[in-house]
Design a protein around this motif. Sequence first.
Motif, PDB file in Angstrom:
ATOM      1  N   TYR A 104       9.242 -11.554  37.303  1.00 14.32           N
ATOM      2  CA  TYR A 104       9.815 -10.321  36.739  1.00 14.32           C
ATOM      3  C   TYR A 104       8.536  -9.782  36.408  1.00 14.32           C
ATOM      4  O   TYR A 104       8.775  -9.675  35.348  1.00 14.32           O
ATOM      5  CB  TYR A 104      11.241 -10.949  36.504  1.00 14.32           C
ATOM      6  CG  TYR A 104      11.978 -11.597  37.291  1.00 14.32           C
ATOM      7  CD1 TYR A 104      12.540 -10.800  38.203  1.00 14.32           C
ATOM      8  CD2 TYR A 104      12.285 -12.836  36.995  1.00 14.32           C
ATOM      9  CE1 TYR A 104      13.247 -11.909  39.701  1.00 14.32           C
ATOM     10  CE2 TYR A 104      13.133 -13.216  38.112  1.00 14.32           C
ATOM     11  CZ  TYR A 104      13.708 -13.106  38.808  1.00 14.32           C
ATOM     12  OH  TYR A 104      14.114 -13.192  39.752  1.00 14.32           O
ATOM     13  N   HIS A 113      18.673  -2.541  34.465  1.00 17.02           N
ATOM     14  CA  HIS A 113      19.312  -1.767  35.878  1.00 17.02           C
ATOM     15  C   HIS A 113      20.350  -1.498  35.907  1.00 17.02           C
ATOM     16  O   HIS A 113      20.867  -0.529  36.288  1.00 17.02           O
ATOM     17  CB  HIS A 113      19.291  -3.232  36.852  1.00 17.02           C
ATOM     18  CG  HIS A 113      19.263  -2.839  38.585  1.00 17.02           C
ATOM     19  ND1 HIS A 113      18.846  -2.236  39.778  1.00 17.02           N
ATOM     20  CD2 HIS A 113      21.036  -2.058  39.096  1.00 17.02           C
ATOM     21  CE1 HIS A 113      19.448  -2.409  40.408  1.00 17.02           C
ATOM     22  NE2 HIS A 113      20.765  -2.365  39.522  1.00 17.02           N
ATOM     23  N   VAL A 169      13.282  -0.264  37.725  1.00 16.93           N
ATOM     24  CA  VAL A 169      13.969  -1.784  37.714  1.00 16.93           C
ATOM     25  C   VAL A 169      15.765  -1.216  38.551  1.00 16.93           C
ATOM     26  O   VAL A 169      16.282  -2.468  38.238  1.00 16.93           O
ATOM     27  CB  VAL A 169      15.024  -1.354  35.913  1.00 16.93           C
ATOM     28  CG1 VAL A 169      12.981  -2.285  35.466  1.00 16.93           C
ATOM     29  CG2 VAL A 169      15.118   0.319  35.657  1.00 16.93           C
ATOM     30  N   GLY A 206      16.026  -5.799  27.193  1.00 17.79           N
ATOM     31  CA  GLY A 206      16.345  -5.246  28.341  1.00 17.79           C
ATOM     32  C   GLY A 206      16.405  -3.910  28.440  1.00 17.79           C
ATOM     33  O   GLY A 206      16.274  -2.860  28.928  1.00 17.79           O
ATOM     34  N   GLN A 220      15.778  -7.463  32.674  1.00 18.78           N
ATOM     35  CA  GLN A 220      15.711  -6.619  34.206  1.00 18.78           C
ATOM     36  C   GLN A 220      16.743  -6.438  34.629  1.00 18.78           C
ATOM     37  O   GLN A 220      17.259  -5.026  34.982  1.00 18.78           O
ATOM     38  CB  GLN A 220      14.744  -7.290  35.040  1.00 18.78           C
ATOM     39  CG  GLN A 220      14.304  -6.016  36.144  1.00 18.78           C
ATOM     40  CD  GLN A 220      15.826  -5.425  37.555  1.00 18.78           C
ATOM     41  OE1 GLN A 220      16.676  -6.644  37.571  1.00 18.78           O
ATOM     42  NE2 GLN A 220      14.891  -4.530  37.806  1.00 18.78           N
ATOM     43  N   ARG A 277       6.948  -2.832  41.905  1.00 18.41           N
ATOM     44  CA  ARG A 277       7.830  -2.730  40.928  1.00 18.41           C
ATOM     45  C   ARG A 277       7.869  -1.626  39.988  1.00 18.41           C
ATOM     46  O   ARG A 277       7.607  -0.827  39.319  1.00 18.41           O
ATOM     47  CB  ARG A 277       7.119  -4.114  40.386  1.00 18.41           C
ATOM     48  CG  ARG A 277       6.969  -5.425  40.379  1.00 18.41           C
ATOM     49  CD  ARG A 277       6.629  -6.125  39.421  1.00 18.41           C
ATOM     50  NE  ARG A 277       7.274  -7.539  39.800  1.00 18.41           N
ATOM     51  CZ  ARG A 277       6.524  -8.628  38.989  1.00 18.41           C
ATOM     52  NH1 ARG A 277       5.674  -8.743  38.260  1.00 18.41           N
ATOM     53  NH2 ARG A 277       6.929  -9.842  39.388  1.00 18.41           N
TER      54      ARG A 277
END
Length: 846
Positions: free
Chosen positions: A488, A435, A467, A325, A431, A464
């Motif tokens: 997600y 983030h 992020v 991620g 995610q 979306r």
Amino acid sequence: MKTRLPLLLLFYFILSNVLAQTPPTIATFTAGMSRNPGFLTYYWDAKKGKIWLEISQFNTELLYYPTLAQGIGSNDIGLDRGRLGQEHVVTFQRSGNKVLLIEPNYAYRAISPDPLERRAVEESFAKSVHAGFEIVAEEGDNVLVDLTPFLLQDAVGAVQSIAQIKQGTYKLDPSRCALHLPRTKAFPKNTEFETIITLTGEQPGAYLREVVPTPTAVTMHQHHSFVQLPPLNGTIQSGTIQSGTIQSGPDAYQPRAFDPRIGYGGIEFFDYATPVSQPIMKRYISRHRLQKKNPSAAISEAVNPIVYYMDPGAPEPIRSALMEGAGWWNQAFEAAGFRDAFQVKLLPPDADPMDVRYNLIQWVHRSTRGWSYGMSIIDPRTGEILKGKVTLGSLRVRQDYLIAQGLVGKFDTDSSHVGEMMQMSLDRLRQLAAHEVGHTLGLPHNYLASTQGGGTGTPERFGRASVMDYPTMVAKVKGASIDLSDAYAKGIGIYDKWSIRYGYEQFTPGANEKQELDKIVRDMHSAGLSFLTDQDARPEGSVHPGTHLWDNGANAVDELRRVMDVRRVALTNFTDRKIPAGTPMAMLEDVFVPMYLFHRYQVEAVAKVLGGQSYTNALRGDGQPVVSTVPAAEQNRALDALLATLDPAFLAVPPTVLSLIPPRPFRYDANPREVFKRHTGLAFDPLGPPEAAVGMTLRMLLNPERCARLVRQKSLDGKLPGLNDVFTKLHNALLKTLTAQQPDYAGEIARQTERLYLDQLLKLATNKDIDGSVRATAHEALSQAKAHYSSSATSGSRYDYHRWLIAQYMQFPDRMVSAPAQSPPDGAPIDPGQEWLLPACDWEGR
């Protein structure tokens, strides 16, 4: 001979005094000590337990900041492992036999080549002296001082943090403090010191008692970092970046101007050399230093790529998911013209996580789930990010798994659906890592992103775009079951690429940077993307209908209807097979809570539609829409959707669930924070969940600021709903359910809802701190309710309490004390509101 003797004695007396006042050499003083050369060389005196610091450069700026190396383990208190303190630019300045550690005031400057102009500003504002040291030895231009008292202090403000959260009155106990040598090291560009700090106090609060073995003595490790700063050379004339450099050489860092239309954190200061016709406040964004090897190429490798290192303490498969991620950001840097400029690696075994050369993703444990943070150490003079630091709470994945368990879990065997639930949880962690790393790249939240853009394989209505929003899982109803295959997003968002382009894109030599940056923002707007952040979304009374945490979809009302359908299926399918065999049945409530309140965040999103206004951070002349009121039809749809969440049929706990949840067994917390509060002692309260849900909707719907906007919008446009209209529609909807219900479970829910509505009206009517027109309108609604409850249609005894309550208000308005509804179990944060007490960073923990 008699006269020579007194003269000789006098000579020896004077010489001995002179010698006594002359400091010894550093080599003599430190004989037998351990020398540690580096950015700041220090000596360890094992006999006295002291750190002696050798200072070789005076009046040279360096960066100092404290860190909490080992925390307390309570999300509520916030003293977590890896928590960063405030950065300070400091210099060592000598005065006689003393050295002062002085912080200049970079909040006020004169960016000018004129030294007198700069001096005028410098002498107009205060500096800060952080410490003073006596010189104990010197050698040439180098001096030696005792750094130990400076290090053995509560540098991160733990005493204040504990007091602020009302966990007791504590103070530093010097007798229980010491240096921690294994994490005290000197590197080429930074020197690190770590200490064991103990705070003592009486009457510790519950949060401390939960995590400290002997809560009257709270021991933690605090860390002190001294870091080399890039040299400053040259000036920025008149505050415009294009006309000069702040650093010299081909690898010089260039500050970049802030634009409110696209999100970046950074620094700001007053520049008193600015012409009167221009703004005196200057704002730069914060960003890492990144340069192309080939500045003329459209895509080029970086001179020095940005590398983030993963804490090996995170277990698999979590570690790989987090690294994946975080690595999504390379997609954004490719859009900005860099090849492999963002990399994620595992922290080498011999690397020290406190070393400023390592951007770190750290895995942190707490006693409760809670926030994750993305923070940075920056150069306060320029905004350059020197080190990114991500803190990820380890219990987060367990909460995501619990939600997946309620949605799709079916433990026919101990392994049923585990793979599906774990996959959703790992997708959420990917995610989350992206983030939090985004914050350390300079980016704040963008809470509009969930209403904009799309993702691969994702319907456009689920948004979306970034992020940097707070996402909730997209659970879809498929027949009689729920599908989490697209819960997600996977990969970086389209807005994220634009934001990284703004912060990091390197323009061809000779290009006008201001024009190029403005073009990036305009092109982003043309793509249907914009930016709004925490101040626009976090307050319950906030204005914009699209800025919210944990929502989905381009239309909040449509999404609430969809989420309510998911909730219906989840509750219909809720059985004891939501927990594995061998689990105490009482633990079923932990899984039930997020299912029953599955609509909680979308309710808040829809409430913002009512009395809402759409707006942008527009600049004059940029063509963006500025501000507009949400149309009347959409506001009325929002009110109808909110009223649907007050229907007794929607609120009733299924009978099958009521028969499955006993009191919690021995050695299990009888009243945990994340289950429904109850008026029934240990027994599950069937009216507890409806009370929490109704109170939540009414609190959002009748927020005093929202009520004030409803009054004003009606006065400006009679077609828009006003506060009176809302009260009338709300009262009629509740009355309809009341008259239709018999003295059964649904009827009791309806009567409880009516009481909660009256309490909310009383709160509005008697609160002297809110708008007068709101209080007056609430009073009118109470007067109409009084007339209604006094009519023949409602003369029954079921309404005696309502009549009595309103009569008490009419007779003694100043004595009324509203009875607030039981609050819902803790949701996004543990202990809501604590995030505002923390440094500028991120807070996340659904």
